[in-house]
Design a protein around this motif. Structure first.
Motif, PDB file in Angstrom:
ATOM      1  N   THR A  62       0.833  -1.192   0.000  1.00 14.78           N
ATOM      2  CA  THR A  62       0.000   0.000   0.000  1.00 14.78           C
ATOM      3  C   THR A  62       0.872   1.247   0.000  1.00 14.78           C
ATOM      4  OG1 THR A  62      -0.086   0.055   2.408  1.00 14.78           O
ATOM      5  CG2 THR A  62      -1.849  -1.114   1.285  1.00 14.78           C
ATOM      6  N   THR A  63       0.256   2.316  -0.367  1.00  7.66           N
ATOM      7  CA  THR A  63       0.935   3.608  -0.340  1.00  7.66           C
ATOM      8  C   THR A  63       0.635   4.282   0.992  1.00  7.66           C
ATOM      9  OG1 THR A  63      -0.961   4.719  -1.323  1.00  7.66           O
ATOM     10  CG2 THR A  63       0.689   3.834  -2.833  1.00  7.66           C
ATOM     11  N   PRO A  64       1.413   5.277   1.367  1.00  8.05           N
ATOM     12  CA  PRO A  64       1.132   5.981   2.620  1.00  8.05           C
ATOM     13  C   PRO A  64      -0.251   6.644   2.636  1.00  8.05           C
ATOM     14  CG  PRO A  64       3.350   6.472   1.885  1.00  8.05           C
ATOM     15  CD  PRO A  64       2.692   5.684   0.794  1.00  8.05           C
ATOM     16  N   GLY A  65      -0.750   7.011   1.482  1.00  6.99           N
ATOM     17  CA  GLY A  65      -2.083   7.615   1.411  1.00  6.99           C
ATOM     18  C   GLY A  65      -3.182   6.642   1.810  1.00  6.99           C
ATOM     19  N   MET A  66      -2.986   5.374   1.519  1.00  4.34           N
ATOM     20  CA  MET A  66      -3.988   4.371   1.886  1.00  4.34           C
ATOM     21  C   MET A  66      -4.038   4.175   3.402  1.00  4.34           C
ATOM     22  SD  MET A  66      -3.744   1.569  -1.142  1.00  4.34           S
ATOM     23  CE  MET A  66      -5.184   0.681  -0.589  1.00  4.34           C
ATOM     24  N   PHE A  67      -2.906   4.372   4.048  1.00  2.00           N
ATOM     25  CA  PHE A  67      -2.866   4.272   5.509  1.00  2.00           C
ATOM     26  C   PHE A  67      -3.764   5.335   6.128  1.00  2.00           C
ATOM     27  CE2 PHE A  67      -0.839   5.849   9.433  1.00  2.00           C
ATOM     28  CZ  PHE A  67      -1.034   4.736  10.233  1.00  2.00           C
ATOM     29  N   ILE A  68      -3.649   6.548   5.657  1.00  2.00           N
ATOM     30  CA  ILE A  68      -4.480   7.640   6.179  1.00  2.00           C
ATOM     31  C   ILE A  68      -5.938   7.416   5.806  1.00  2.00           C
ATOM     32  CG2 ILE A  68      -4.924  10.118   5.974  1.00  2.00           C
ATOM     33  CD1 ILE A  68      -1.887  10.466   5.759  1.00  2.00           C
ATOM     34  N   SER A  69      -6.190   6.887   4.624  1.00  2.00           N
ATOM     35  CA  SER A  69      -7.564   6.592   4.202  1.00  2.00           C
ATOM     36  C   SER A  69      -8.211   5.554   5.115  1.00  2.00           C
ATOM     37  CB  SER A  69      -7.582   6.085   2.767  1.00  2.00           C
ATOM     38  OG  SER A  69      -7.101   7.068   1.902  1.00  2.00           O
ATOM     39  N   ALA A  70      -7.450   4.552   5.508  1.00  2.00           N
ATOM     40  CA  ALA A  70      -7.977   3.523   6.406  1.00  2.00           C
ATOM     41  C   ALA A  70      -8.318   4.120   7.769  1.00  2.00           C
ATOM     42  CB  ALA A  70      -6.974   2.391   6.563  1.00  2.00           C
ATOM     43  N   ILE A  71      -7.462   4.999   8.274  1.00  2.00           N
ATOM     44  CA  ILE A  71      -7.731   5.647   9.559  1.00  2.00           C
ATOM     45  C   ILE A  71      -8.990   6.508   9.463  1.00  2.00           C
ATOM     46  CG2 ILE A  71      -6.833   7.310  11.235  1.00  2.00           C
ATOM     47  CD1 ILE A  71      -5.190   4.864  11.398  1.00  2.00           C
ATOM     48  N   ILE A  72      -9.101   7.271   8.388  1.00  2.00           N
ATOM     49  CA  ILE A  72     -10.284   8.129   8.205  1.00  2.00           C
ATOM     50  C   ILE A  72     -11.541   7.275   8.078  1.00  2.00           C
ATOM     51  CG2 ILE A  72     -11.393   9.727   6.592  1.00  2.00           C
ATOM     52  CD1 ILE A  72      -8.597  10.922   6.100  1.00  2.00           C
ATOM     53  N   ALA A  73     -11.455   6.155   7.384  1.00  2.00           N
ATOM     54  CA  ALA A  73     -12.616   5.275   7.224  1.00  2.00           C
ATOM     55  C   ALA A  73     -13.071   4.717   8.567  1.00  2.00           C
ATOM     56  CB  ALA A  73     -12.279   4.139   6.268  1.00  2.00           C
ATOM     57  N   VAL A  74     -12.138   4.289   9.394  1.00  2.00           N
ATOM     58  CA  VAL A  74     -12.504   3.753  10.710  1.00  2.00           C
ATOM     59  C   VAL A  74     -13.117   4.853  11.578  1.00  2.00           C
ATOM     60  CG1 VAL A  74     -11.595   2.751  12.832  1.00  2.00           C
ATOM     61  CG2 VAL A  74     -10.857   1.864  10.641  1.00  2.00           C
ATOM     62  N   VAL A  75     -12.558   6.048  11.535  1.00  2.00           N
ATOM     63  CA  VAL A  75     -13.121   7.163  12.315  1.00  2.00           C
ATOM     64  C   VAL A  75     -14.532   7.483  11.829  1.00  2.00           C
ATOM     65  CG1 VAL A  75     -12.870   9.633  12.787  1.00  2.00           C
ATOM     66  CG2 VAL A  75     -10.901   8.127  12.981  1.00  2.00           C
ATOM     67  N   CYS A  76     -14.748   7.465  10.516  1.00  2.00           N
ATOM     68  CA  CYS A  76     -16.090   7.722   9.978  1.00  2.00           C
ATOM     69  C   CYS A  76     -17.080   6.647  10.423  1.00  2.00           C
ATOM     70  CB  CYS A  76     -16.047   7.796   8.456  1.00  2.00           C
ATOM     71  SG  CYS A  76     -15.266   9.285   7.837  1.00  2.00           S
ATOM     72  N   ILE A  77     -16.646   5.411  10.433  1.00  2.00           N
ATOM     73  CA  ILE A  77     -17.517   4.325  10.885  1.00  2.00           C
ATOM     74  C   ILE A  77     -17.871   4.510  12.354  1.00  2.00           C
ATOM     75  CG2 ILE A  77     -17.569   1.834  11.378  1.00  2.00           C
ATOM     76  CD1 ILE A  77     -15.956   1.489   8.752  1.00  2.00           C
ATOM     77  N   VAL A  78     -16.891   4.897  13.174  1.00  2.00           N
ATOM     78  CA  VAL A  78     -17.144   5.129  14.600  1.00  2.00           C
ATOM     79  C   VAL A  78     -18.152   6.260  14.769  1.00  2.00           C
ATOM     80  CG1 VAL A  78     -16.085   6.008  16.712  1.00  2.00           C
ATOM     81  CG2 VAL A  78     -14.966   4.193  15.440  1.00  2.00           C
ATOM     82  N   LEU A  79     -17.988   7.341  14.046  1.00  2.68           N
ATOM     83  CA  LEU A  79     -18.920   8.472  14.148  1.00  2.68           C
ATOM     84  C   LEU A  79     -20.319   8.083  13.666  1.00  2.68           C
ATOM     85  CD1 LEU A  79     -16.652  11.407  12.964  1.00  2.68           C
ATOM     86  CD2 LEU A  79     -17.362  10.858  15.301  1.00  2.68           C
TER      87      LEU A  79
END
Length: 90
Positions: A30-47
């Motif tokens: 994966t690229t470093p951008g996908m790492f941040i995308s995964a974090i944002i996706a999990v935060v969105c799911i939590v919200l």
């Protein structure tokens, strides 16, 4: 409640990313951008989960309140009828 499920995912990804960056990149490809995308996706799911859980609890409490109000009104009407009947009998 949502954080209980989202936090381990975020922590595991962060720990692997920090302590084993070469292994993480080699295995996951994966690229470093996908790492941040995964974090944002999990935060969105939590919200998302938190918001709808809050709405659900609000509706359940509102329904309980309406039921209690209905019972209270019914009891008040019954007690008024009893008082009127007792005064009519005397």
């Amino acid at each position: 409640m949502a954080i209980i499920f989202g936090l381990p995912v975020i922590l595991s990804v962060v720990v692997v990313r920090i302590f084993f960056p070469d292994w993480y990149m080699k295995i996951s490809q994966t690229t470093p951008g996908m790492f941040i995308s995964a974090i944002i996706a999990v935060v969105c799911i939590v919200l998302f989960y938190s918001f709808f859980r809050m709405q659900y609890k609000w509706e359940m409490n509102e329904q309980l309140y309406q039921e209690l109000k209905y019972k209270e009104n019914r009891e008040n009407e019954n007690s008024k009828k009893t008082i009127i009947q007792n005064t009519n009998l005397e």
